[in-house]
Design an enzyme around this catalytic site. Structure first.
Site, PDB file in Angstrom:
ATOM      1  N   ASP A  51       1.024  -1.436   0.319  1.00 18.45           N
ATOM      2  CA  ASP A  51      -0.070   0.066   0.021  1.00 18.45           C
ATOM      3  C   ASP A  51       0.834   1.121  -0.202  1.00 18.45           C
ATOM      4  OD1 ASP A  51      -1.481  -1.407   0.816  1.00 18.45           O
ATOM      5  OD2 ASP A  51      -2.663  -1.093   2.385  1.00 18.45           O
ATOM      6  N   ARG A 202      -9.701   1.578   9.968  1.00 20.69           N
ATOM      7  CA  ARG A 202      -8.236   1.709   9.563  1.00 20.69           C
ATOM      8  C   ARG A 202      -8.773   2.205   7.871  1.00 20.69           C
ATOM      9  NH1 ARG A 202      -8.784  -4.193   8.669  1.00 20.69           N
ATOM     10  NH2 ARG A 202      -9.425  -4.451   6.120  1.00 20.69           N
ATOM     11  N   ASP A 203      -7.049   2.886   7.560  1.00 20.95           N
ATOM     12  CA  ASP A 203      -7.205   3.599   6.219  1.00 20.95           C
ATOM     13  C   ASP A 203      -7.576   4.577   6.226  1.00 20.95           C
ATOM     14  OD1 ASP A 203      -6.349   1.097   5.727  1.00 20.95           O
ATOM     15  OD2 ASP A 203      -8.094   0.848   4.220  1.00 20.95           O
ATOM     16  N   GLU A 273     -11.916  -0.665   1.245  1.00 21.18           N
ATOM     17  CA  GLU A 273     -10.574  -1.235   1.743  1.00 21.18           C
ATOM     18  C   GLU A 273     -10.311   0.754   1.101  1.00 21.18           C
ATOM     19  OE1 GLU A 273      -8.188  -3.984   3.383  1.00 21.18           O
ATOM     20  OE2 GLU A 273      -8.202  -4.408   1.348  1.00 21.18           O
TER      21      GLU A 273
END
Length: 432
Positions: A51, A202-203, A273
């Site tokens: 990522d 997250r993210d 995501e």
């Protein structure tokens, strides 16, 4: 919650990616990337890299530091089995003057008692504001834990600076680390509430719009047992992904309050995501990455980049290309790339990702573990993938070309003619 958001949610609920939308997902010439072959040399042969994200200014533009641009990426030793890399992920930075040749700068944070939160760091974003770096990341697990846990918080390290000299570029501390947000159990599911296959919070992705400062993130929408969601189907209710958003009431990039989701995928998909937004011609394009195996029973999707468009950040998002599918891998290389990130480039979008598994066409990534360890390592790309060029026209997209592995041009850099442009110049069949 501000009053405008409260009224919108009370009237409409969050915009949804519906089963009807997702049922229309299919590969087409407009949405499939070409086959990826290994590069002559990876960015760093000692590292697995996956990522990836830019250092950006508040307005979303790519930061230029004395002629350098900087990307951050999750990383691990290339000697580690690829399936284990998430358990030890650290954030490293890389820098380049030309957007093609990248130098490894090292780990962004020192790992010590004052270092990053969590036992490892997962994806995030990075802001460069008045000479200071704000490095947003997912703090996964707990610092010093003996057994891995999967608690996730949105965190930031701030205070870092960039130094350049004749030898290159360095990012230096000291850093202050703090947790920004944890799930509230109302808008966003807590770990203890989770009934699904994968828990997500997250993210974090920094975004500023019309003077208001936001964080977007991946989350799950709470669906109580016995709910009538998905027609009361308990198995489908476990697939409850959402794109979360938090707002800074002051503009301070370390102070945020949770707001209702931007997009809901209950009954459709568990993992939305790395959400991020591109603004173009008065429209807001929301992109996420997702896997084939995170779609709910009865739906077939792919490891792919999915996108949605609205006329405002909190508008009524509709899926691009009717289904949401923007970019996916070929059917004979279904896991060749993942974790796509789109950014604006003139008339096109440029989409970067990482080179995942090649010479692997089995229907599930779980089958990688069946391969001998040497083959698992050989077939994992672990570096930046070729950049894909996409034409964007309202609510439709089209793959029109590619650039080299890890070639990330600045928005004002001229691109070579794409294959789509060459084809447009060909005479019609009737002209021969």
């Amino acid at each position: 919650m501000n009053e405008r958001t409260r009224e919108f949610e009370a009237k409409n609920g969050p915009p949804a990616w519906t089963r009807e939308h997702a049922a229309a997902i299919e590969r087409t010439d407009d949405t499939v990337a070409p086959i990826i072959y290994p590069p002559e040399a990876p960015v760093d042969s000692d590292l697995h890299i996956w990522d990836t994200w830019f250092l950006r200014e508040r307005d979303g533009s790519i930061a230029d530091i004395d002629g350098y641009r900087i990307v951050f990426a999750l990383s691990s030793s290339s000697e580690l089995l690829p399936g284990k890399r998430h358990d030890v992920a650290t954030i490293r930075y890389f820098y380049s003057r030309d957007g093609e040749n990248w130098k490894t700068g090292g780990s962004i944070f020192d790992v010590d008692e004052k270092g990053p939160l969590g036992s490892r760091q997962w994806a995030g974003s990075a802001l460069y504001d008045q000479g200071t770096i704000y490095a947003y990341y997912t703090a996964s697990g707990a610092r010093g834990e003996e057994a891995l846990t999967y608690t996730q918080r949105l965190a930031v390290g701030h205070g870092g600076t960039v130094e350049t000299d004749e030898d290159g570029l360095r990012i230096e501390g000291p850093w202050t680390h703090e947790v920004l947000l944890e799930p509230d159990g109302e808008f966003y599911e807590t770990e203890s509430q989770s009934r699904g296959m994968i828990y997500t919070f997250r993210d974090p992705w920094f975004f500023e719009d019309e003077g208001t400062t936001y964080l977007l993130f991946e989350a799950n929408t709470p669906v109580p047992e016995g709910s009538d969601a998905c027609g009361g189907d308990a198995a489908q209710q476990e697939f409850n992904g959402s794109v979360g958003i938090a707002e800074s009431p002051t503009g301070n990039p370390t102070e945020f309050e949770l707001r209702p989701p931007l997009l809901d995928a209950v009954c459709v998909n568990q993992e939305l995501e790395r959400p991020h937004v591109v603004r173009r011609d008065g429209c807001y394009y929301l992109f996420i990455s997702s896997h084939d195996h995170t779609f709910t029973p009865g739906l077939d999707g792919y490891d792919a980049l999915y996108g949605f468009v609205a006329d405002s950040l909190r508008g009524e998002y509709e899926p691009l290309n009717a289904s949401g599918l923007v970019l996916t891998n070929p059917s004979n290389a279904p896991f060749q790339a993942y974790s796509w990130l789109a950014y604006d480039h003139g008339d096109e979008l440029l989409v970067t990702s990482f080179f995942n598994y090649f010479e692997f066409d089995r229907p599930s990534l779980d089958e990688v573990a069946v391969l001998p360890e040497a083959e698992q390592l050989r077939r994992f790309g672990g570096t930046l993938a070729p950049t894909v060029r996409i034409r964007l026209d309202g609510n439709r997209t089209k793959v029109v070309g590619t650039l080299g592995h890890g070639h990330l041009p600045l928005p004002d850099e001229e691109l070579p003619e794409s294959w789509w442009e060459r084809c447009e110049k060909l005479p019609d069949e009737g002209e021969y």
